[in-house]
Design a protein around this motif. Structure first.
Motif, mmCIF file in Angstrom:
data_model
loop_
_atom_site.group_PDB
_atom_site.id
_atom_site.type_symbol
_atom_site.label_atom_id
_atom_site.label_comp_id
_atom_site.label_asym_id
_atom_site.label_seq_id
_atom_site.Cartn_x
_atom_site.Cartn_y
_atom_site.Cartn_z
ATOM 1 N N ASP A 307 43.354 28.854 37.131
ATOM 2 C CA ASP A 307 42.254 29.427 36.340
ATOM 3 C C ASP A 307 41.467 28.342 35.620
ATOM 4 N N LEU A 308 42.098 27.201 35.364
ATOM 5 C CA LEU A 308 41.415 26.079 34.708
ATOM 6 C C LEU A 308 41.117 24.976 35.726
ATOM 7 N N GLY A 309 42.141 24.242 36.142
ATOM 8 C CA GLY A 309 41.934 23.096 37.008
ATOM 9 C C GLY A 309 41.226 23.399 38.306
ATOM 10 N N ASN A 369 42.142 34.496 43.229
ATOM 11 C CA ASN A 369 41.060 33.688 42.654
ATOM 12 C C ASN A 369 40.663 32.534 43.571
ATOM 13 N N VAL A 370 41.648 31.817 44.096
ATOM 14 C CA VAL A 370 41.332 30.682 44.970
ATOM 15 C C VAL A 370 40.629 31.171 46.233
ATOM 16 N N LYS A 371 41.061 32.313 46.740
ATOM 17 C CA LYS A 371 40.410 32.870 47.933
ATOM 18 C C LYS A 371 38.937 33.206 47.671
ATOM 19 N N SER A 495 47.668 31.078 29.533
ATOM 20 C CA SER A 495 47.353 32.476 29.806
ATOM 21 C C SER A 495 45.967 32.599 30.415
ATOM 22 N N PHE A 496 45.741 33.676 31.163
ATOM 23 C CA PHE A 496 44.385 33.989 31.616
ATOM 24 C C PHE A 496 43.496 34.362 30.436
#
Length: 559
Positions: A307-309, A369-371, A495-496
């Motif tokens: 979610d960050l990197g 998310n990556v997808k 956390s998200f």
């Protein structure tokens, strides 16, 4: 039972090759290496420039779930995968960031991998290394000194001392320096004003070094830094203070990527070190692009959870550098799944399949998310000895339900031999041509809408919120021509949401943006969310208490 060795004991026993031999593997002549001792070197700018017309290899991103005290092992997996790719006959290079002294002496520990998947020399990498962070700190603080010096000697640029935005930095966790008053002590010391320190890895100079293509680009970006505003709110740039040339001189050597090696004597580039929770969290563009000219596969990582990197790797680094990743690996552990599922750290050694299943929601969110970026995904299950077959199978079944594959990896214990299956899978994904990479949002989207898009699509929050002064500031930057920049979300890594205690996969939370900062030289707008600090503090029991020199003069307790 086999004797247990610590990471530092394994690193000390490494059979390192002279760094010139590692360079020769990549076709780098000895005269294009600037050695720092026998086991590390910088690569010359002349050699890098000569690679421009060579084809690129495949870029592989290693990212992870949200970090937990249970441990995930992202860097270890990055190093292990690179060794694994070399083992199966591919020429692979590891590209990671340098370690910050603050976390080394605070709580996080080192950043060179672990077990039998490490980069060496580990002690050097986690301490002063080749001096890059000192150069960045000095260049940053030179600019700070020039700002105050200009005000002292008459303030020809009419800087409004209430609107100096350029802070100072140091590479240490020190909460006492977050907010300070400078220039006390009378006329000879200047005009008192409020100021503060950030940690070096949060410096815009760090981000600039990591995003610059070459020295010319570096100097231009340094000149673009906004240090303050006048009373009419017009910006004052570093070039107005004639600071860009001297800063570039200080950073000349720091711009050159550092070459070291893994335990298996494979090449590794270790360069740059922006934090992913308060900066963009990726190693340097020049290291990554150089590696792509020299290898079939470049394995790089992005800090903290995806979610960050990963979001910043895709939306900032890849966008700015024109990179197109071929595949992504998400690192997770059974232990972390159980912790996300509600199990306390002291109870992680007991089998709990239901907690694994519950905790997999966090992993599932990262896969989805990556997808979204059009990059194919595989999950690396970093093995711990207490993991049971049933727990591992629960993770594999969950990942399969999302149309991906989870592969058990034992590189910590067995080096490249323990990660061959993942290496073959990464090659399959990368060679399939399935990647259709695209950033999350277009350049022309409004700045606040970009932040809101990340909140909704990556964090699965209800919305981003900001007070009127923050929104007005964003509008002013858009009017000044900065609206096409990407956004860099500074938020807790745990956390998200912006609540570090809220594990798993929360939804419909609100993300407050309390402050925004324009990094005009780096080329992004920072959104500071929740309670995140750009100068961390030390924990109650800092790691430094366990670090010392033993009777042989060796470092103990560093990792």
């Amino acid at each position: 039972m086999a004797e247990f060795k610590t990471d530092i004991e394994i690193a000390r026993a490494a059979h390192k090759r002279p760094i010139t031999e590692i360079g020769a593997k990549l076709g780098i002549p000895a005269e294009d290496l600037v050695p720092y001792g026998h086991d590390k070197a910088k690569i010359s700018a002349r050699f890098i420039k000569g690679l421009e017309n060579k084809p690129d290899g495949k870029l592989i991103l290693v990212t992870a779930i949200n970090p937990t005290p249970a441990g995930e092992g992202k860097t270890t997996t990055t190093v292990g995968l690179s060794d694994g790719l070399n083992r199966i006959g591919k020429r692979a290079i590891t590209c990671i960031r340098e370690a910050s002294l603050g976390p080394n002496f605070g709580v996080k520990g080192g950043a060179a991998g672990g077990g039998h998947a490490q980069i060496v020399p580990m002690e050097d990498m986690n301490l002063h290394f080749t001096g890059d962070f000192h150069a960045i700190t000095t260049a940053h603080n030179l600019l700070s000194a020039l700002v105050d010096n200009h005000i002292y000697w008459g303030n020809e640029l009419e800087i409004d001392t209430r609107r100096v935005t350029w802070r100072r930095v140091m590479d240490m966790n020190d909460r006492a320096l977050r907010s300070v008053v400078t220039s006390l002590g009378g006329v000879a010391n200047g005009y008192p004003r409020e100021a503060g320190f950030d940690i070096t890895v949060a410096s815009e100079v760090m981000a600039i070094l990591c995003l610059s293509r070459d020295l010319e680009d570096l100097e231009k970006r340094l000149g673009d830094i906004i240090v303050a505003y006048r009373r009419d709110k017009s910006p004052v740039f570093a070039r107005d203070l004639k600071a860009d040339g001297a800063m570039a001189v200080l950073l000349k050597d720091a711009m050159q990527p550092n070459l070291v090696q893994t335990l298996e004597n494979n090449p590794a580039f270790v360069h740059g070190g922006p934090f992913a929770n308060i900066a963009h969290g990726c190693n340097s563009v020049v290291a990554t692009t150089t590696a792509l000219k020299l290898a079939d596969y470049v394995v790089t990582e992005a800090g903290f959870g995806a979610d960050l990197g990963a979001e910043k790797f895709f939306d900032i680094k890849c966008r700015k550098a024109g990179l197109k990743p071929a595949a992504a690996v998400i690192v997770a552990t059974v232990r972390a799944m159980k912790m996300n599922g509600g199990v306390k750290k002291d109870d992680l050694g007991h089998e709990n399949v239901e907690a694994v299943k519950k905790g997999c929601a966090n992993l599932g969110r990262h896969i989805e998310n990556v997808k979204q970026f059009g990059v194919p995904v595989v999950v690396a299950v970093n093995h711990f000895t207490a993991d049971t077959d049933a727990e591992i199978q629960a993770m594999k079944d969950f990942v399969a339900s999302l149309g991906a594959e989870a592969i058990l990896c034992k590189h910590w214990a067995n080096g490249s031999a323990g990660i061959e299956e993942l290496a073959h899978k990464v090659v399959q994904l990368a060679e399939s041509g399935a990647a259709q990479f695209a950033p999350l949002y277009p350049d022309e989207m409004k700045l606040f809408d970009k932040m809101d898009t990340v909140v909704k699509r990556i964090y699965r929050g209800l919305e981003a919120i900001a007070d009127k002064p923050v929104r007005d500031q964003l509008h002013a930057w858009e009017a000044a021509g900065y609206g096409n920049l990407p956004v860099c979300m500074a938020k807790t890594q745990y956390s998200f949401s912006t609540d570090p205690a809220l594990r798993g996969a929360p939804v419909d939370h609100v993300v407050p943006i309390r402050e925004v900062r324009l990094s005009a030289g780096a080329g992004f707008v920072v959104a500071i969310c929740g309670e995140i600090m750009t100068m961390p503090g030390l924990p109650r029991v800092p790691s430094s208490e366990k670090i010392f020199l033993n009777e042989q003069g060796q470092i103990e307790g560093l990792f």
